[in-house]
Design an enzyme around this catalytic site. Structure first.
Site, PDB file in Angstrom:
ATOM      1  CG  ASP A  17      -1.768   1.192   1.356  1.00 45.97           C
ATOM      2  OD1 ASP A  17      -2.383   1.579   0.348  1.00 45.97           O
ATOM      3  OD2 ASP A  17      -1.834   1.779   2.453  1.00 45.97           O
ATOM      4  CB  CYS A  18       0.897   4.433  -1.496  1.00 48.58           C
ATOM      5  SG  CYS A  18       2.046   5.810  -1.750  1.00 48.58           S
ATOM      6  CG  ASP A  19      -1.800   7.614   0.972  1.00 52.17           C
ATOM      7  OD1 ASP A  19      -1.104   8.640   1.040  1.00 52.17           O
ATOM      8  OD2 ASP A  19      -2.517   7.328  -0.011  1.00 52.17           O
ATOM      9  CG  ASP A  78      -1.784   2.003   6.586  1.00 54.68           C
ATOM     10  OD1 ASP A  78      -2.070   1.696   5.397  1.00 54.68           O
ATOM     11  OD2 ASP A  78      -2.100   3.071   7.100  1.00 54.68           O
TER      12      ASP A  78
END
Length: 213
Positions: free
Chosen positions: A9-11, A165
């Site tokens: 994932d990124c954020d 997250d």
């Protein structure tokens, strides 16, 4: 498990954008008359599709949001990111050390993903291996985005380790039949399924790769 690829994932996983975004969001909501702290906004909406979040906010307000609210919110968020975005500790070191294929798969628009990666110096590591839910037409917790990423990497889903997250991201990974690690730097979360390992920092990922990494 045999890991042949990683999907990030990124954020909140590669870049520490969640607190910045939540602060901007809370400020914008306050201007509409909805009192919600940044912490509460992050806890409630983390990892979810923005359209779904905004629909829920409209319900809380009892009326539709201004037509330009999303566009203005994205502009304000981009300004905050440019001013203060940092990588999640250990992100650059991890991707530099990887010998397995890896990619990023995010609910965010591609422009935001690329901005996040550019601002933190991570962009060169990912090449064209950036997958946005907006381009695929599938948002977490639906598994479609992760399945698309696995197909693009030409790796079976059950051999792709996902680093997430948020609850939505973990649910999506499990629905895709993928092993997943929940990155929870502030401690465990009530939503984490007990069979999903929790890690506090990205340096712990190496332990799950074993000889495969």
């Amino acid at each position: 498990m045999t890991v042949r690829a990683l999907i990030f994932d990124c954020d909140g996983t590669l870049v520490d954008s969640e607190p910045l975004g939540a602060a901007v969001f809370a400020e914008a909501l306050a201007e509409l008359g909805l009192a919600l702290t940044a912490e509460a906004a992050l806890a409630r909406f983390r990892g979810r599709r923005l359209a779904t979040t905004l629909a829920e906010v409209g319900g809380l307000l009892g009326h539709a949001l201004p037509a330009d609210f999303e566009a203005r919110l994205r502009d304000r968020t981009a300004l905050a990111l440019r001013a203060g975005l940092r990588e999640i500790a250990g992100a650059a070191a991890l991707v530099r050390a990887l010998t397995l294929p890896f990619c990023v798969a995010s609910n965010a628009p591609r422009a935001k993903i690329e901005l996040n990666l550019e601002l933190t110096g991570l962009r060169p590591h990912f090449g064209d291996r950036i997958f946005s839910a907006y381009e695929v037409g599938s948002w977490k917790p639906d598994p479609g985005l992760f399945l698309h990423a696995a197909d693009a990497l030409a790796i079976p889903p059950d051999a792709c380790l996902v680093i997430e997250d948020s609850e939505a991201g973990v649910v999506a990974a499990l629905a895709a039949g993928m092993p997943v690690l929940a990155l929870l730097p502030e401690g465990d979360a009530a939503w984490r399924p007990r069979h999903v390992p929790a890690i506090r920092q990205l340096s712990e990922v190496a332990a799950y790769l074993g000889s495969a990494g």
